[in-house]
Write a protein that holds these residues in place. Structure first.
Motif, PDB file in Angstrom:
ATOM      1  N   LYS A  13      34.786  31.307  11.001  1.00 35.28           N
ATOM      2  CA  LYS A  13      33.930  31.025  12.146  1.00 35.28           C
ATOM      3  C   LYS A  13      33.473  32.306  12.834  1.00 35.28           C
ATOM      4  O   LYS A  13      32.314  32.437  13.246  1.00 35.28           O
ATOM      5  N   ASP A  14      34.388  33.271  12.963  1.00 37.27           N
ATOM      6  CA  ASP A  14      34.092  34.487  13.722  1.00 37.27           C
ATOM      7  C   ASP A  14      33.553  35.629  12.860  1.00 37.27           C
ATOM      8  O   ASP A  14      33.252  36.700  13.393  1.00 37.27           O
ATOM      9  N   ALA A  60      31.261  38.186  10.957  1.00 38.68           N
ATOM     10  CA  ALA A  60      29.914  38.663  11.307  1.00 38.68           C
ATOM     11  C   ALA A  60      28.896  38.339  10.217  1.00 38.68           C
ATOM     12  O   ALA A  60      27.700  38.234  10.496  1.00 38.68           O
ATOM     13  N   ASN A  86      28.601  29.040   9.538  1.00 36.88           N
ATOM     14  CA  ASN A  86      29.491  29.717  10.490  1.00 36.88           C
ATOM     15  C   ASN A  86      28.716  30.376  11.631  1.00 36.88           C
ATOM     16  O   ASN A  86      27.467  30.406  11.658  1.00 36.88           O
ATOM     17  N   THR A  87      29.456  30.943  12.576  1.00 33.68           N
ATOM     18  CA  THR A  87      28.846  31.566  13.759  1.00 33.68           C
ATOM     19  C   THR A  87      27.991  32.761  13.375  1.00 33.68           C
ATOM     20  O   THR A  87      26.938  33.012  13.972  1.00 33.68           O
ATOM     21  N   GLY A  88      28.457  33.536  12.375  1.00 35.83           N
ATOM     22  CA  GLY A  88      27.676  34.689  11.918  1.00 35.83           C
ATOM     23  C   GLY A  88      26.302  34.282  11.417  1.00 35.83           C
ATOM     24  O   GLY A  88      25.297  34.944  11.690  1.00 35.83           O
ATOM     25  N   GLU A  97      24.688  31.570  12.374  1.00 39.25           N
ATOM     26  CA  GLU A  97      23.909  31.159  13.551  1.00 39.25           C
ATOM     27  C   GLU A  97      23.329  32.366  14.266  1.00 39.25           C
ATOM     28  O   GLU A  97      22.170  32.361  14.695  1.00 39.25           O
ATOM     29  N   THR A  98      24.139  33.438  14.376  1.00 37.71           N
ATOM     30  CA  THR A  98      23.693  34.635  15.087  1.00 37.71           C
ATOM     31  C   THR A  98      22.554  35.339  14.354  1.00 37.71           C
ATOM     32  O   THR A  98      21.554  35.727  14.960  1.00 37.71           O
ATOM     33  N   ILE A  99      22.693  35.493  13.042  1.00 38.01           N
ATOM     34  CA  ILE A  99      21.708  36.260  12.264  1.00 38.01           C
ATOM     35  C   ILE A  99      20.427  35.464  12.034  1.00 38.01           C
ATOM     36  O   ILE A  99      19.323  35.998  12.160  1.00 38.01           O
ATOM     37  N   GLY A 137      19.617  32.392  13.543  1.00 35.27           N
ATOM     38  CA  GLY A 137      19.100  31.705  14.722  1.00 35.27           C
ATOM     39  C   GLY A 137      19.215  30.200  14.703  1.00 35.27           C
ATOM     40  O   GLY A 137      18.866  29.540  15.683  1.00 35.27           O
ATOM     41  N   LYS A 195      21.231  26.584  14.769  1.00 35.59           N
ATOM     42  CA  LYS A 195      22.463  26.002  15.260  1.00 35.59           C
ATOM     43  C   LYS A 195      23.052  25.092  14.177  1.00 35.59           C
ATOM     44  O   LYS A 195      22.336  24.615  13.292  1.00 35.59           O
ATOM     45  N   ASP A 201      23.910  40.920   5.630  1.00 36.83           N
ATOM     46  CA  ASP A 201      22.586  41.316   6.099  1.00 36.83           C
ATOM     47  C   ASP A 201      22.320  42.766   5.703  1.00 36.83           C
ATOM     48  O   ASP A 201      23.003  43.687   6.147  1.00 36.83           O
TER      49      ASP A 201
END
Length: 383
Positions: free
Chosen positions: A97-98, A100, A116-118, A120-122, A124, A126, A198
Motif C-alpha cells: 500500500k505504501d 512509492a 496501490n497508493t503509489g 494512485e499518486t503517480i 492520479g 483513485k 516511473d
C-alpha cells in the motif's frame, strides 16, 4: 514401512492385556506347583487382577497424557504460526500500500483487481475509479498490453518492459514494467501482479543527453564561422565517397573548390569583421544551393570552400556553380567575388589528385578575372 503408519499402535493395549493374562496364568501355575491350595489362589486372584489393571491404568493414563500434551503443543504452535502469518500478511499489505512504485493486480482477463497508493499518486486514479477496468485503459498504446501478455504466457514473467502509461489528466508516464503470474494451490493461473517504476525523468535526461551529444558531435565537425562542415570532416567524407565509388554505389562525383576574390583587400580596408560577414554569407549561400540529403559543403580553410556533389558529373555541377555565383553577386562586399574550380573524379584519382585538379581550375578562373567557374581541362565560362 514406518511403524507409525501401521495399525500396531492402536492394537498395543490389547496385546498388553493378553500378555498380562498369560503372565498371571504362569504365576498361578507356579504357585500351585509350590503347594498353594485353590482357595488361597482364588483369594489372591482378585488382588492380582486389581494390581494388574491398576498398573495398566497408570500406563494408559501416562500415554494419554503424553498424547494430550503433544496435541496441546501442536495447537499452540499452530496458533503461533497463524498469528505470525497474519502479521506477515498485514506487513506486506502495508508495504504494497505504501510503496512509492506503481503496484497492481490483474485477473486472467486483464481487468484491474487492486491498485496501490503509489499507483494512485503517480497516475492520479483513485482505487474505486480504476478497479474493474481493463489494463489497456491505462496505456498510451493499447497494443502494448497484448505484447506484455504474450510474453507472460511464454515466459511466466516479464521484467523491465518499457512502455507508456496515460495518467488520469492525460499526461504520459513512462514506466519500466515487471509482471508475473499468480497461481493457486492447484498451480492454476488466477491473475497477474505487476510492478511499474516511473522512469519518466530518467528518459527525459537520456533524451537530453542524446541531444547534447548530437550537438557536441555536430560542433566537432562544424566550422563555427561559416556553419559548414570543417576540413577534418571533409577528409572523412571524401574518403567515403571514393569507397562508395569503388563499390559502384554511384558512377561519379564532382568537387567544387570555391575561393573569395580580393578577400585580403577587404580585411585590410574594412577589418576582419567585414571578412567574417563574407565567410558567413558564403556558407549560407552554399548550403542553400546543394541537395541536403546527398551533397555536402565544407570550409576548407581561410577563404576557401569545398562542395562535394555525389552522383554528379562536372557538366551537371555547372548548375550549382552558377547558382552560387549569382546569389553571391546579389550582395556587395567591396570588390569581392568568387572563383570556382570544378573537377570530376577520374580513373585512378585519389583525394590529393582530385583536389589538385580542382585547385588548378579555381586558379585558372581567378587568373581570368574571377567571378566565374572553370572546369578542369576545359574552357572557362564567364558569368
Amino acid at each position: 514401512m514406518d511403524f507409525k503408519e501401521t495399525n500396531f499402535p492402536r492394537l498395543y493395549p490389547f496385546f498388553s492385556i493378553g500378555f498380562g493374562f498369560i503372565t498371571l496364568f504362569c504365576v498361578l501355575f507356579l504357585l500351585l506347583k509350590q503347594g498353594w491350595t485353590w482357595p488361597l489362589l482364588f483369594l489372591a486372584l482378585p488382588m492380582a487382577l486389581a494390581g494388574f489393571f491398576f498398573v495398566l491404568f497408570l500406563r494408559t493414563s501416562a500415554q494419554q497424557r503424553k498424547e494430550v500434551e503433544g496435541l496441546k503443543h501442536q495447537l499452540v504452535r499452530s496458533q503461533i504460526m497463524v498469528k505470525r502469518k497474519s502479521r506477515l500478511a498485514d506487513y506486506f499489505d502495508r508495504v504494497l500500500k505504501d510503496a512509492a512504485d506503481i503496484i497492481f493486480t490483474l485477473d486472467i482477463d486483464g481487468y484491474i483487481l487492486k491498485f496501490n497508493t503509489g499507483a494512485e499518486t503517480i497516475l492520479g486514479y483513485k482505487q474505486h475509479e480504476i478497479v474493474g477496468t481493463p489494463f489497456t485503459n491505462m496505456l498510451s498504446d493499447p497494443s502494448d498490453a497484448t505484447a506484455v501478455f504474450d510474453l507472460v504466457l511464454k515466459h511466466d514473467r516479464v521484467q523491465n518492459f518499457e512502455l507508456k502509461m496515460r495518467a488520469r489528466d492525460g499526461h504520459i508516464v513512462e514506466v519500466s514494467l515487471s509482471i508475473s503470474e499468480m497461481r493457486d494451490e492447484r498451480n492454476q493461473i488466477f491473475g497477474m501482479v505487476a510492478t511499474c517504476k516511473d522512469i519518466t525523468e530518467r528518459k527525459r535526461l537520456e533524451q537530453q543527453l542524446l541531444e547534447q551529444n548530437a550537438k557536441l558531435e555536430e560542433l566537432a565537425i562544424t566550422d563555427n564561422l561559416s556553419g559548414l562542415y570543417n576540413v577534418r570532416h571533409f577528409h572523412l567524407e571524401i574518403s567515403k565517397a571514393f569507397i562508395r565509388l569503388s563499390r559502384k554505389l554511384y558512377a561519379d562525383f564532382t568537387l567544387l573548390l570555391v575561393d573569395i576574390d580580393h578577400f585580403k583587400e577587404l580585411n585590410d580596408t574594412q577589418g576582419h569583421q567585414a571578412g567574417d560577414e563574407v565567410i558567413e554569407k558564403v556558407g549560407d549561400i552554399t548550403k542553400g544551393c546543394i541537395r541536403k540529403e546527398l551533397d555536402a559543403a565544407f570550409r576548407y580553410g581561410g577563404d576557401e570552400f569545398v562542395v562535394l556533389l555525389l552522383d554528379t558529373t562536372p557538366n551537371k555541377s555547372i548548375v550549382v556553380a552558377e547558382r552560387i555565383l549569382e546569389r553571391f553577386n546579389q550582395y556587395k562586399f567591396g570588390r569581392t567575388s568568387l572563383s570556382i574550380g570544378i573537377a570530376g573524379v577520374q580513373e585512378n584519382d585519389n583525394e590529393e589528385t582530385l583536389i589538385h585538379r580542382a585547385d588548378s581550375a579555381m586558379y585558372t578562373a581567378k587568373r581570368n578575372g574571377g567571378n566565374r567557374y572553370h572546369i578542369a581541362e576545359k574552357e572557362t565560362h564567364v558569368i
